[in-house]
Motif scaffolding. Structure first.
Motif, PDB file in Angstrom:
ATOM      1  N   LEU A 148      33.364  61.160  47.539  1.00 12.20           N
ATOM      2  CA  LEU A 148      33.057  62.212  46.574  1.00 12.20           C
ATOM      3  C   LEU A 148      31.794  62.964  46.979  1.00 12.20           C
ATOM      4  O   LEU A 148      31.706  64.189  46.835  1.00 12.20           O
ATOM      5  N   LYS A 149      30.823  62.242  47.510  1.00 14.55           N
ATOM      6  CA  LYS A 149      29.589  62.874  47.992  1.00 14.55           C
ATOM      7  C   LYS A 149      29.893  63.822  49.156  1.00 14.55           C
ATOM      8  O   LYS A 149      29.406  64.959  49.205  1.00 14.55           O
ATOM      9  N   ALA A 150      30.721  63.364  50.090  1.00 11.28           N
ATOM     10  CA  ALA A 150      31.096  64.205  51.234  1.00 11.28           C
ATOM     11  C   ALA A 150      31.875  65.434  50.776  1.00 11.28           C
ATOM     12  O   ALA A 150      31.704  66.534  51.314  1.00 11.28           O
ATOM     13  N   VAL A 151      32.717  65.246  49.759  1.00 12.97           N
ATOM     14  CA  VAL A 151      33.491  66.365  49.212  1.00 12.97           C
ATOM     15  C   VAL A 151      32.559  67.436  48.654  1.00 12.97           C
ATOM     16  O   VAL A 151      32.686  68.624  48.968  1.00 12.97           O
ATOM     17  N   ALA A 152      31.619  67.015  47.811  1.00 16.94           N
ATOM     18  CA  ALA A 152      30.694  67.969  47.183  1.00 16.94           C
ATOM     19  C   ALA A 152      29.893  68.736  48.233  1.00 16.94           C
ATOM     20  O   ALA A 152      29.720  69.957  48.132  1.00 16.94           O
ATOM     21  N   SER A 207      36.788  76.496  49.133  1.00 18.34           N
ATOM     22  CA  SER A 207      36.173  75.286  48.607  1.00 18.34           C
ATOM     23  C   SER A 207      37.234  74.323  48.076  1.00 18.34           C
ATOM     24  O   SER A 207      37.178  73.111  48.304  1.00 18.34           O
ATOM     25  N   LEU A 208      38.235  74.873  47.399  1.00 20.71           N
ATOM     26  CA  LEU A 208      39.313  74.040  46.859  1.00 20.71           C
ATOM     27  C   LEU A 208      40.210  73.476  47.962  1.00 20.71           C
ATOM     28  O   LEU A 208      40.887  72.469  47.759  1.00 20.71           O
ATOM     29  N   ASP A 209      40.213  74.118  49.126  1.00 25.24           N
ATOM     30  CA  ASP A 209      40.943  73.568  50.269  1.00 25.24           C
ATOM     31  C   ASP A 209      40.339  72.217  50.669  1.00 25.24           C
ATOM     32  O   ASP A 209      41.054  71.269  51.021  1.00 25.24           O
ATOM     33  N   ILE A 210      39.010  72.125  50.588  1.00 26.26           N
ATOM     34  CA  ILE A 210      38.330  70.847  50.836  1.00 26.26           C
ATOM     35  C   ILE A 210      38.735  69.821  49.778  1.00 26.26           C
ATOM     36  O   ILE A 210      39.080  68.673  50.087  1.00 26.26           O
ATOM     37  N   PHE A 211      38.701  70.236  48.518  1.00 24.42           N
ATOM     38  CA  PHE A 211      39.033  69.338  47.405  1.00 24.42           C
ATOM     39  C   PHE A 211      40.478  68.855  47.518  1.00 24.42           C
ATOM     40  O   PHE A 211      40.784  67.691  47.263  1.00 24.42           O
ATOM     41  N   ARG A 212      41.366  69.755  47.932  1.00 23.79           N
ATOM     42  CA  ARG A 212      42.779  69.403  48.109  1.00 23.79           C
ATOM     43  C   ARG A 212      42.937  68.314  49.167  1.00 23.79           C
ATOM     44  O   ARG A 212      43.673  67.338  48.972  1.00 23.79           O
ATOM     45  N   ARG A 213      42.229  68.437  50.286  1.00 23.58           N
ATOM     46  CA  ARG A 213      42.313  67.444  51.357  1.00 23.58           C
ATOM     47  C   ARG A 213      41.834  66.073  50.868  1.00 23.58           C
ATOM     48  O   ARG A 213      42.395  65.034  51.242  1.00 23.58           O
ATOM     49  N   PHE A 214      40.793  66.088  50.038  1.00 20.91           N
ATOM     50  CA  PHE A 214      40.271  64.854  49.446  1.00 20.91           C
ATOM     51  C   PHE A 214      41.316  64.203  48.541  1.00 20.91           C
ATOM     52  O   PHE A 214      41.622  63.014  48.662  1.00 20.91           O
ATOM     53  N   LEU A 215      41.903  65.000  47.648  1.00 25.34           N
ATOM     54  CA  LEU A 215      42.883  64.463  46.703  1.00 25.34           C
ATOM     55  C   LEU A 215      44.099  63.886  47.418  1.00 25.34           C
ATOM     56  O   LEU A 215      44.639  62.850  47.013  1.00 25.34           O
ATOM     57  N   GLN A 216      44.539  64.551  48.490  1.00 23.99           N
ATOM     58  CA  GLN A 216      45.741  64.097  49.189  1.00 23.99           C
ATOM     59  C   GLN A 216      45.539  62.777  49.923  1.00 23.99           C
ATOM     60  O   GLN A 216      46.510  62.100  50.258  1.00 23.99           O
ATOM     61  N   ARG A 244      34.581  50.507  43.534  1.00 28.88           N
ATOM     62  CA  ARG A 244      35.181  51.258  44.642  1.00 28.88           C
ATOM     63  C   ARG A 244      34.113  52.131  45.303  1.00 28.88           C
ATOM     64  O   ARG A 244      34.106  53.354  45.151  1.00 28.88           O
ATOM     65  N   PRO A 245      33.204  51.526  46.053  1.00 29.88           N
ATOM     66  CA  PRO A 245      32.113  52.300  46.658  1.00 29.88           C
ATOM     67  C   PRO A 245      32.597  53.375  47.625  1.00 29.88           C
ATOM     68  O   PRO A 245      31.968  54.425  47.746  1.00 29.88           O
ATOM     69  N   SER A 246      33.718  53.137  48.314  1.00 27.02           N
ATOM     70  CA  SER A 246      34.202  54.137  49.274  1.00 27.02           C
ATOM     71  C   SER A 246      34.564  55.443  48.570  1.00 27.02           C
ATOM     72  O   SER A 246      34.424  56.527  49.138  1.00 27.02           O
ATOM     73  N   ASN A 248      37.196  66.356  57.709  1.00 24.18           N
ATOM     74  CA  ASN A 248      38.361  65.505  57.976  1.00 24.18           C
ATOM     75  C   ASN A 248      37.939  64.177  58.604  1.00 24.18           C
ATOM     76  O   ASN A 248      38.503  63.121  58.304  1.00 24.18           O
ATOM     77  N   LYS A 249      36.921  64.228  59.473  1.00 24.64           N
ATOM     78  CA  LYS A 249      36.403  62.993  60.077  1.00 24.64           C
ATOM     79  C   LYS A 249      35.795  62.083  59.015  1.00 24.64           C
ATOM     80  O   LYS A 249      35.944  60.861  59.058  1.00 24.64           O
ATOM     81  N   SER A 250      35.098  62.686  58.051  1.00 26.15           N
ATOM     82  CA  SER A 250      34.436  61.886  57.011  1.00 26.15           C
ATOM     83  C   SER A 250      35.440  61.168  56.117  1.00 26.15           C
ATOM     84  O   SER A 250      35.118  60.152  55.501  1.00 26.15           O
ATOM     85  N   LEU A 251      36.655  61.702  56.029  1.00 24.84           N
ATOM     86  CA  LEU A 251      37.682  61.073  55.190  1.00 24.84           C
ATOM     87  C   LEU A 251      38.398  59.939  55.905  1.00 24.84           C
ATOM     88  O   LEU A 251      38.983  59.067  55.269  1.00 24.84           O
ATOM     89  N   SER A 252      38.372  59.971  57.234  1.00 27.64           N
ATOM     90  CA  SER A 252      39.145  58.978  57.990  1.00 27.64           C
ATOM     91  C   SER A 252      38.358  57.688  58.182  1.00 27.64           C
ATOM     92  O   SER A 252      37.163  57.640  57.986  1.00 27.64           O
TER      93      SER A 252
END
Length: 452
Positions: free
Chosen positions: A409-413, A346-355, A402-404, A448-452
Motif C-alpha cells: 500500500l505504501k508503494a502504491v501511494a 494514477s488509477l492505472d497504478i492502483f489497478r495493477r495493485f488490486l489485480q 498482513r505486513p506485506s 511492477n518490481k515492487s509488487l513482485s
C-alpha cells in the motif's frame, strides 16, 4: 472515385465521437461524422451503462430524459469476496439506455449542422507528407466508395482502433495495447422475479476466483430490470468469460428471470492510462481508441465525453491558428491530461495493485480498514491516495496480520503520486514526448518490481 472536402471528419459515432460532434456543432465548420452501424444501433456497446451526473454538468452535455434514462443512481455498494464487508460510496449518476441517449446527441448535432452517415466504413487513411489528410470511405447505403479530405480526422473507432492501426507504425499515435491492460467483459440485461431492493444503488463484487483481475456488477435499470455482468483481465490465459458467467450468475443475481433476457453482448475494454499522445499531424484519437476508460471501475462513457470535449477544444484552437500539425493539435493532450488523464494514469497504478491481491488480502484489507471507503473515493475522484501519520499508525496496528499488504500500500501511494505528477507536467510540445514517455515507463517498471 468521388472526392469530398470537409473541415473535420469524425470516424465513429459512439459516446466520444458524438460528444465531439455536439461540441463542434454551430461553430462554423463543415463536419462529417460516419459510423459503420445502422443509425438505430449506433452507441450500442456492451457495458454497465452507468455515468456520473458530474460529467454532464461539467461538460454542458444534455441530461438523459424519457426512455434514455432508465434509472437515477445515488451511489455504489462494493462487496468483499466473502460478502462480509460492504462499503457504500454515495454519488449521483444515471443508468442509461445508452443507444437512445447517444442517438439523441447525434440528432441534436445533426440539427446543428453536422452531416452524419450511418452504414459507412473508413477503409483506409489518406496519409501524405507525414499528415493524416482524410480517409477513403465506403458508404453501404449508396454502395459507393468516396475519398474524403479534411483538415482534421477524429478517430473514435473504439477498442478496434480500426483507423489508426492502418497508419505507419512508427507514428506515436499508433501505440498498441498489451492484452494484460484490457478486460474482457460480458453482460446481459434481464428482468427480475421481484422488485430490486435499493434499486438506486449499483453493486460491485470483487472476487479473484469468480472474476480474476476484474469484478462482477449488478446495475439496476429500474425496480425490476438489471444490467448484470463481469470483466476479467485479458492476456492471462483464463477460461472463457462465458464459463464464469454461467457458473456464478446465480451467486450475484439470484433474482433474475433467465427466461426474460432482453439484451446480451460482450466487448473488450482498455483499462490503462491514456495513449501517450492523443494527437498527431492531422489526427486526434478519442474514446476507447485513445484508451480513455477508467482503469479501476472500467467505466468509459464519462471519460469518452471528456475526450470529445477536449478534441473539440483543440480543433477550434487549431482552426484559429491554421496549424493542424501535432503541435497545433497538442492542446488535446493538455486538456485531457488535466481533465482526466493524470487521474487515469494514477488509477492505472492502483489497478495493477488490486489485480495482484488475493481474496484473503482483499477480505482482510476491507474488514480491518487497511484500505478504506475514503481511500476508494479519493482515488476514484482525484487519483490520490494520501495517508496521514496518525492514519498510517492505525493501519499498521490493523495490518499486523498482513505486513506485506501494508508495504504494498505504501508503494502504491508513492507510485500513484509520482505518475500523477509526471502527467500534470505533460510535455508542452511533441519534441519532449519521447523523454517524458521514458520517465513514465520507468515509474511503471519500478512499481511492477515492487509488487513482485
Amino acid at each position: 472515385m468521388k472526392e469530398l472536402k470537409y473541415d473535420v471528419l469524425i470516424i465513429g459515432g459512439g459516446f466520444a465521437g458524438s460528444s465531439a460532434a455536439y461540441q463542434l456543432s454551430r461553430r462554423g465548420l463543415k463536419i462529417l461524422l460516419v459510423d459503420s452501424k445502422p443509425w438505430n444501433r449506433i452507441g450500442d456497446k456492451p457495458c454497465g451503462d452507468a455515468v456520473s451526473k458530474a460529467h454532464f454538468d461539467k461538460l454542458g452535455m444534455p441530461y438523459p430524459k424519457g426512455e434514455e434514462l432508465e434509472n437515477k443512481i445515488n451511489g455504489i455498494k462494493l462487496y468483499s469476496p466473502d460478502m462480509q464487508t460492504v462499503w457504500t460510496v454515495n454519488g449521483e449518476g444515471f443508468e442509461l439506455n445508452a443507444p437512445l441517449y447517444n442517438q439523441r446527441v447525434l440528432k441534436e448535432a445533426q440539427d446543428r449542422g453536422v452531416e452524419i452517415w450511418d452504414l459507412t466504413t473508413a477503409m483506409k487513411p489518406i496519409f501524405e507528407d507525414g499528415y493524416v489528410k482524410g480517409a477513403v470511405l465506403f458508404n453501404r447505403r449508396t454502395n459507393e466508395e468516396l475519398t474524403v479530405y479534411s483538415k482534421v480526422v477524429v478517430e473514435a473507432t473504439g477498442y478496434s482502433r480500426s483507423f489508426r492501426s492502418k497508419l505507419p507504425p512508427e507514428l506515436p499515435i499508433t501505440e498498441d495495447l498489451d492484452d494484460k491492460d484490457a478486460d474482457v467483459a460480458y453482460r446481459e440485461v434481464l428482468l427480475t422475479k421481484e422488485d430490486i431492493e435499493d434499486h438506486d444503488y449499483l453493486r460491485i463484487f470483487i472476487d479473484q476466483e469468480t472474476s480474476p483481475g476484474g469484478y462482477w456488477w449488478y446495475f439496476p435499470k429500474g425496480k425490476n430490470k438489471v444490467n448484470v455482468g463481469l470483466g476479467i483481465q485479458g492476456g492471462m490465459g483464463y477460461p472463457s468469460i462465458h464459463e464464469y458467467y454461467k457458473k456464478y450468475l446465480d451467486k450475484y443475481a439470484p433474482d433474475v428471470d433467465k427466461s426474460k433476457l432482453l439484451v446480451k453482448g460482450g466487448a473488450l475494454v482498455p483499462t490503462r492510462r491514456p495513449l501517450y499522445t492523443m494527437a498527431w499531424n492531422g489526427i486526434i484519437v478519442i474514446g476507447d481508441s485513445g484508451f480513455t476508460v477508467n482503469p479501476v471501475h472500467g467505466g468509459g462513457k464519462g471519460s469518452a465525453m471528456i475526450s470529445g470535449y477536449c478534441a473539440a477544444k483543440a480543433i477550434l484552437s487549431a482552426f484559429e491558428t491554421g496549424d493542424f500539425s501535432a503541435s497545433g493539435l497538442w492542446d488535446m493532450n493538455i486538456c485531457y491530461v488535466n481533465e482526466y488523464g493524470a487521474k487515469q494514469a494514477s488509477l492505472d497504478i492502483f489497478r495493477r495493485f488490486l489485480q495482484k491481491l488475493s481474496n484473503d488480502d482483499i477480505n482482510y484489507g476491507m474488514k480491518k480498514k487497511i484500505i478504506k471507503e475514503e481511500d476508494l473515493l479519493e482515488a476514484s475522484e482525484k487519483g490520490d491516495l494520501h495517508l496521514s501519520v496518525a492514519d498510517k499508525a492505525m493501519r499498521v496496528i490493523s495490518g499486523l496480520g498482513r505486513p506485506s499488504l501494508l508495504f504494498k500500500l505504501k508503494a502504491v501511494a508513492e507510485s500513484m503520486k509520482k505518475i500523477k505528477e509526471l502527467y500534470l507536467n505533460y510535455p508542452r510540445s511533441p519534441s519532449s514526448l519521447g523523454s517524458w514517455r521514458r520517465e513514465v515507463d520507468n515509474v511503471l517498471t519500478e512499481f511492477n518490481k515492487s509488487l513482485s
